[in-house]
Design a protein around this motif. Structure first.
Motif, PDB file in Angstrom:
ATOM      1  N   ALA A 101       0.923  -1.129  -0.002  1.00 41.29           N
ATOM      2  CA  ALA A 101       0.103  -0.185  -0.418  1.00 41.29           C
ATOM      3  C   ALA A 101       0.850   1.087  -0.184  1.00 41.29           C
ATOM      4  O   ALA A 101       0.583   2.134  -0.690  1.00 41.29           O
ATOM      5  CB  ALA A 101      -0.910   0.152   1.429  1.00 41.29           C
ATOM      6  N   ILE A 139      -7.846   9.959   0.472  1.00 39.08           N
ATOM      7  CA  ILE A 139      -7.533   8.883   0.040  1.00 39.08           C
ATOM      8  C   ILE A 139      -6.874   7.866   1.154  1.00 39.08           C
ATOM      9  O   ILE A 139      -7.198   6.627   1.408  1.00 39.08           O
ATOM     10  CB  ILE A 139      -6.525   8.752  -1.278  1.00 39.08           C
ATOM     11  CG1 ILE A 139      -7.371   9.233  -2.436  1.00 39.08           C
ATOM     12  CG2 ILE A 139      -5.796   7.567  -1.451  1.00 39.08           C
ATOM     13  CD1 ILE A 139      -6.582   9.522  -3.643  1.00 39.08           C
ATOM     14  N   TYR A 173      -8.451   4.648   2.628  1.00 40.82           N
ATOM     15  CA  TYR A 173      -7.713   3.300   2.777  1.00 40.82           C
ATOM     16  C   TYR A 173      -7.977   2.888   4.118  1.00 40.82           C
ATOM     17  O   TYR A 173      -8.081   1.578   4.385  1.00 40.82           O
ATOM     18  CB  TYR A 173      -6.233   3.582   2.376  1.00 40.82           C
ATOM     19  CG  TYR A 173      -5.594   2.258   2.435  1.00 40.82           C
ATOM     20  CD1 TYR A 173      -5.711   1.515   1.509  1.00 40.82           C
ATOM     21  CD2 TYR A 173      -4.720   2.048   3.565  1.00 40.82           C
ATOM     22  CE1 TYR A 173      -4.821   0.169   1.837  1.00 40.82           C
ATOM     23  CE2 TYR A 173      -4.108   1.053   3.873  1.00 40.82           C
ATOM     24  CZ  TYR A 173      -4.038  -0.064   3.090  1.00 40.82           C
ATOM     25  OH  TYR A 173      -3.528  -1.023   3.132  1.00 40.82           O
ATOM     26  N   TYR A 174      -7.703   3.668   5.128  1.00 41.66           N
ATOM     27  CA  TYR A 174      -7.690   3.092   6.593  1.00 41.66           C
ATOM     28  C   TYR A 174      -8.974   2.636   7.035  1.00 41.66           C
ATOM     29  O   TYR A 174      -9.118   1.507   7.494  1.00 41.66           O
ATOM     30  CB  TYR A 174      -7.326   4.146   7.616  1.00 41.66           C
ATOM     31  CG  TYR A 174      -7.328   3.832   8.848  1.00 41.66           C
ATOM     32  CD1 TYR A 174      -6.553   3.011   9.588  1.00 41.66           C
ATOM     33  CD2 TYR A 174      -8.531   4.265   9.800  1.00 41.66           C
ATOM     34  CE1 TYR A 174      -6.675   2.406  10.861  1.00 41.66           C
ATOM     35  CE2 TYR A 174      -8.530   3.907  11.047  1.00 41.66           C
ATOM     36  CZ  TYR A 174      -7.484   2.850  11.527  1.00 41.66           C
ATOM     37  OH  TYR A 174      -7.868   2.604  12.949  1.00 41.66           O
ATOM     38  N   TRP A 195      -9.831  -0.707   5.223  1.00 39.65           N
ATOM     39  CA  TRP A 195      -8.827  -2.029   5.843  1.00 39.65           C
ATOM     40  C   TRP A 195      -9.228  -2.153   7.027  1.00 39.65           C
ATOM     41  O   TRP A 195      -9.375  -3.195   7.220  1.00 39.65           O
ATOM     42  CB  TRP A 195      -7.289  -0.982   5.770  1.00 39.65           C
ATOM     43  CG  TRP A 195      -6.322  -2.019   6.498  1.00 39.65           C
ATOM     44  CD1 TRP A 195      -5.708  -2.973   5.798  1.00 39.65           C
ATOM     45  CD2 TRP A 195      -5.892  -1.882   7.943  1.00 39.65           C
ATOM     46  NE1 TRP A 195      -4.811  -3.571   6.679  1.00 39.65           N
ATOM     47  CE2 TRP A 195      -4.963  -2.922   8.060  1.00 39.65           C
ATOM     48  CE3 TRP A 195      -6.462  -0.938   9.112  1.00 39.65           C
ATOM     49  CZ2 TRP A 195      -4.285  -3.155   9.262  1.00 39.65           C
ATOM     50  CZ3 TRP A 195      -5.567  -1.006   9.984  1.00 39.65           C
ATOM     51  CH2 TRP A 195      -4.746  -2.355  10.294  1.00 39.65           C
ATOM     52  N   PRO A 213      -8.232  -3.539   0.104  1.00 40.99           N
ATOM     53  CA  PRO A 213      -8.205  -2.246   0.185  1.00 40.99           C
ATOM     54  C   PRO A 213      -7.054  -1.685  -0.905  1.00 40.99           C
ATOM     55  O   PRO A 213      -7.179  -0.518  -1.262  1.00 40.99           O
ATOM     56  CB  PRO A 213      -7.537  -1.848   1.773  1.00 40.99           C
ATOM     57  CG  PRO A 213      -7.968  -3.219   2.523  1.00 40.99           C
ATOM     58  CD  PRO A 213      -8.121  -4.314   1.530  1.00 40.99           C
ATOM     59  N   ASN A 214      -6.118  -2.536  -1.040  1.00 43.34           N
ATOM     60  CA  ASN A 214      -5.166  -1.965  -2.003  1.00 43.34           C
ATOM     61  C   ASN A 214      -5.637  -2.059  -3.717  1.00 43.34           C
ATOM     62  O   ASN A 214      -5.096  -1.244  -4.252  1.00 43.34           O
ATOM     63  CB  ASN A 214      -3.861  -2.901  -2.158  1.00 43.34           C
ATOM     64  CG  ASN A 214      -3.139  -2.941  -0.903  1.00 43.34           C
ATOM     65  OD1 ASN A 214      -3.297  -2.058   0.015  1.00 43.34           O
ATOM     66  ND2 ASN A 214      -2.319  -3.840  -0.480  1.00 43.34           N
TER      67      ASN A 214
END
Length: 178
Positions: free
Chosen positions: A116, A146, A150-151, A154, A175-176
């Motif tokens: 990531a 972003i 992502y967090y 995830w 998530p990636n």
């Protein structure tokens, strides 16, 4: 625990039967010899409340197949283990029919989180470039959104994997992909 000499100082072993402790063994030291533990100057104490018995010993052989290296591996947290060590630890847990979802998540995160960072490094330059029409703070705001997105994804997918709805592999790598 001294891995070089295979010696334990002041070991305590709790013996279980049907998930209940039945005996405790304490010794001043134990040495790993010929695939077993040789214990010195200790005692075995039965935990039966009706017939408590303690037997002292000078030397006692405990036929426990757990090597010093396996003991050392068990005292480290999954975060401290290498990818290979954690994979072996998960294999041991599976053989003992223990739940491994959290461990598998940590295993896959060892690769997916650094990946990531690589993806973020690829996304950052275009966002940092200043366009002629807008200010550079727009790119900074998008980058923060972003990263936060992502967090959230995830963390959410990790929780979903712990509930058993998706596999730990997809929880770590989705998530990636997003």
């Amino acid at each position: 625990l001294d891995l070089q000499s295979g010696e334990l100082v002041n070991p305590v072993i709790v013996w279980f039967r049907d998930d209940e402790p039945v005996m405790i063994t304490k010794a001043k030291r134990a040495v790993w010899r010929e695939n077993r533990w040789e214990m010195f100057e200790g005692a075995n104490a039965a935990l039966d409340p009706e017939r408590p018995v303690t037997l002292a010993f000078d030397t006692w052989i405990a036929n426990i197949p757990t090597t010093p290296r396996e003991i050392a591996a068990r005292t480290r947290t999954p975060e401290e283990m290498t990818y290979r060590e954690l994979r072996a630890y998960i294999g041991d847990a599976l053989r003992q029919n223990k739940p491994t979802v959290d461990l598998e998540l940590k295993l896959h995160h060892k690769l997916s989180i650094p990946f990531a960072c690589f993806v973020f490094a690829l996304i950052a330059p275009p966002l940092g470039m200043r366009s002629h029409r807008g200010s550079s703070s727009i790119g900074m705001g998008i980058a923060i959104m972003i990263g936060f997105g992502y967090y959230v994804v995830w963390h959410y997918l990790s929780a979903v994997a712990q509930q058993g709805a998706i596999t730990p592999f997809w929880a770590a790598w989705l998530p990636n992909v997003v």
